[in-house]
Each structure stands twice: as C-alpha cells, then as structure tokens.
Motif scaffolding. Sequence first.
Motif, short mmCIF file in Angstrom:
data_model
loop_
_atom_site.label_atom_id
_atom_site.label_comp_id
_atom_site.label_asym_id
_atom_site.label_seq_id
_atom_site.Cartn_x
_atom_site.Cartn_y
_atom_site.Cartn_z
N LYS A 93 0.78 -1.28 0.10
CA LYS A 93 -0.03 0.05 -0.09
C LYS A 93 0.77 1.22 0.00
O LYS A 93 0.65 2.16 -0.55
N ALA A 96 1.81 1.60 -3.46
CA ALA A 96 0.71 1.95 -4.56
C ALA A 96 0.58 3.47 -4.18
O ALA A 96 0.17 4.25 -5.13
N ALA A 108 -3.48 5.87 -12.28
CA ALA A 108 -2.97 4.67 -11.67
C ALA A 108 -2.49 3.67 -12.75
O ALA A 108 -1.47 3.01 -12.52
N LEU A 112 1.45 2.00 -12.84
CA LEU A 112 1.78 0.61 -12.72
C LEU A 112 2.48 0.28 -14.18
O LEU A 112 3.55 -0.70 -13.85
N ILE A 135 1.07 -5.03 -5.46
CA ILE A 135 1.00 -3.59 -5.71
C ILE A 135 -0.37 -3.37 -6.62
O ILE A 135 -1.11 -2.52 -6.27
N SER A 138 -3.33 -3.89 -4.84
CA SER A 138 -3.69 -2.72 -3.57
C SER A 138 -4.23 -1.55 -4.48
O SER A 138 -5.24 -0.82 -3.93
N VAL A 139 -3.62 -1.20 -5.65
CA VAL A 139 -4.13 -0.09 -6.10
C VAL A 139 -5.76 -0.41 -7.01
O VAL A 139 -6.49 0.41 -6.76
N TYR A 150 -6.03 -2.50 -14.33
CA TYR A 150 -4.70 -2.18 -13.58
C TYR A 150 -3.66 -3.39 -13.94
O TYR A 150 -2.46 -3.09 -14.01
#
Length: 458
Positions: A93, A96, A108, A112, A135, A138-139, A150
Amino acid sequence: MTELTTSFGAGALLGIAACAVILLLILIMRFKVHAFLALTLVSVATALVTGVPFDKIVPTILTGFGGTLAGVALLVGLGAMIGRLLEVSGGAKVLADTLIGTFGSHRAPFALGVASLLFGFPIFFDAGLVVMLPIIFSVAKQFGGSTLKYAFPAAGAFAVMHALVPPHPGPVAASELLGANIGLLVITGLIIAIPTWYLGAYLYGQYAGKKFDVPLPTSFLGKIEADPNHQPPAFGTVLCILLMPLVLIFLDTGLNTATVLGWVSADSTVVQFLRMLGKTPIALLITVFFALMVFSGKHSREHLEKVCDGALGPICGIILVTGAGGMFGGVLRASGIGDALAGVLSDTGMPVIVAAFVIATALRVAQGSATVALTTTAALVSPMVASTTGLSQFDLCFIVIAIAGGATVLSHVNDSGFWLVGRFLEMDEKTTLKTWTVMETLIGTIAFLFALVGSIIL
C-alpha cells in the motif's frame, strides 16, 4: 526435449494439434472438467494419436510437466512469499500510494505500467508479475473497477520487455544466431517496446477493463489488508526490497550479454559466481531472507513463518495447472508439429522479415513456448538472412524484433503463461482467451508492424 519420429505429414500434424486444442476447450468450457485433468488427458491422447511409442508417452509428458515446473514453481513460490510479506506489512500500500501520489489517481494504471517497464528491463515476465501483483491488487482495491484495468498495463509491460529487449534470453539468442549487434538491438528494442506497450497493453488494458468486469482476486495472496497493529515500512525500504531481485538478476543477464560481446571471460570464477547469484530463483531467495530480516523487528518470527506458509497454499493450483500447460506444449513439440509447419513455411519466397514473423507465429501457435518459437525461428531463417545481400545492422535488429513479435502472438491453451495469468487473475478460460490472448496478439503484431516500417524506412 528430444523430438520423436512420426510418419505424419505437416498437414496431418497440424490437424491433430487443432483437434487437440478444440477437445481441450470442449472439456474445460462445455463439460467443466478441471483444467489440470483436461490438460493431462489431452496430452496423453495427443501423444497416442501422433504415434509416440507406448513406453515413451509417460516420459514425454513428465518431461514437459517437470520442465515447466522447474522454471515456474520456485519463482512463483518465492515471489508469492515476497508479495505476501509486502502485503501484510503494509509495504504494498505504501508503494501504491507513492505511485498514485506521483502520477495522480486518474493515471494509476499508467503508473503501474511505467513501473513494470522499468522493473521489466532485467527481470523475467513471470517473476516480475508475481512480485508486482500485491501492488497491482492494492491499487485495484483502492480505486475499484475491473482488475484488468490495472493488471494488463503491468503484465503487458513485462511481456513487451521480455520479448523485445536484451538482456532477456530470447532476443539475445536470436541476435547471436542472426549476427545482430546487441547494443543496437537494445536501443531499437526500447524504441519499439515503449509505443508497443502503450498501444497494445495500456490502451487495450483500459478498454478491456471497461468491457470485462474481472473482480479483485481473493485467493492468490489473501485479502489485501495490512496489519493494522504495526507501522508500515518506509517507501525506501519497500523500494529496496523490490529492486534487490532486479539488481541481482541483472548480474546474470548483464554479464551474459557482456560475455557474448567478449567484454568479460565466461570462464572467470568471479563472473560465474555473480551470474549464479543473479539466477532468478537465487535472487528471489536472497530477497525473501532480506525481507524477513527487515520485517523481523516489527513482527515475531512465528508470525513471519505463518505469513510465508499462508502465501504457498493458494498458489498450488496455479503451479499445477501451469505445469500441465507446459506438459501439453511439450507433447506438441515432441511430436514435431511445430518444425513440420515451419519447414513448409520457410520455402514460401516471402521477404525475410515477413517470413520470420510468419514462421515464429506458426511455431508459437503450434507448440506454445515463446522462447522455443523465437530461437527455432532464428535458426531457421539464419540461412535466408545470410544469403540476402544488402541487409544493414538495423535490418538485422528489425528481423529479430519481427521474430519476437511472432513468438508473442496468440498465447492460448498450450502456453504455460496463458494458465499462469488466467489463474493469477482468477479468470475462466473463455475470458482469458478474450483478454490475455488478444493483448498478446496486439503486442506481437504491433511490434512486427513497427519493425516492418522501420526496415522500409532505414
């Protein structure tokens, strides 16, 4: 794997392969047979139909299964531990939040993807994806929506870098076979890789995220929750854990490139030791113990042991299905299906760069392994390249990229990576075909088109 002699022609072998894939899809999608069982059954049936001797069938399927597990099980297991440690400590987190704070919440997925492009320079596809998963999740949890939005920009970044850019083994091997300059290939590969990723992975990932509602996986690394009783680690600590395997792996890939170029001696004890440290399983093992040491001050040893144990349970199914996918591909390779098809295509009279792409595509579709398709195609077209006059170093680099593009397209049920991604994201086979297969095809085709245009211009 040693190929077995068969009495079938290229057309018959191709028909057998097509029927095997159709049967596999029917068993999984229509009759709901578990993918592991279906892959094993179809692998045995394909070996029987292609005339593999009875006493060679079990060794053939075990070789394909074991070879895939040797490359996947350690990476996924160690990577899952790293991911789980980052997750429960709050490190995922933290990273992220830092990425989002830098790029903005509306970018976002782009953040990534950019991070994965950087991490993907030295690290292989599967290892990089496993480490990045916490990661990504989490995003995805923080902003909501389909996980594909993502995951695909990140996974596509690793796929692009792995296929097109040295020091990854595929382009290095192809460049050596064709006589391309590796330094120039790095530059050319990067120039093509970045727009290929943006068009084929990032933009497609945003489209797929709107079209396919894939919920956040719940079983791979457990719930994406940090331990509320402990202070999360600093961003620098998390970045250090993530960069450690990348730096170590670059010892191997970078020194391998240096030995090919003649900068260092491959027989040097120091070089061999450093390359051993950089082998992906060793690099991930060192990173796991480093992470345990870092977090031991905030968590008890018993707690950390339970965290590592909990990371392994959910990935057993992923590893077995991925191994079975490798088994199926191994049977197809042993039957000679790919080489028979490539032999037919190599005499079509097409331009070298087009023939390279078509042959690599045929090998990829027929037997699944991108690495086998890339290196085999490079060996097949090397006489064509040698006999073609007027090819510049740029042309040789573009041919390597065309081969890599063909070896990337149409990832499907005989590719272990297909099952790896599908199981990680908890997608069924139909959805994986509609999303992952399409993205891989876009990446490979776009890379080839850029290479083709480049060869015409330069």
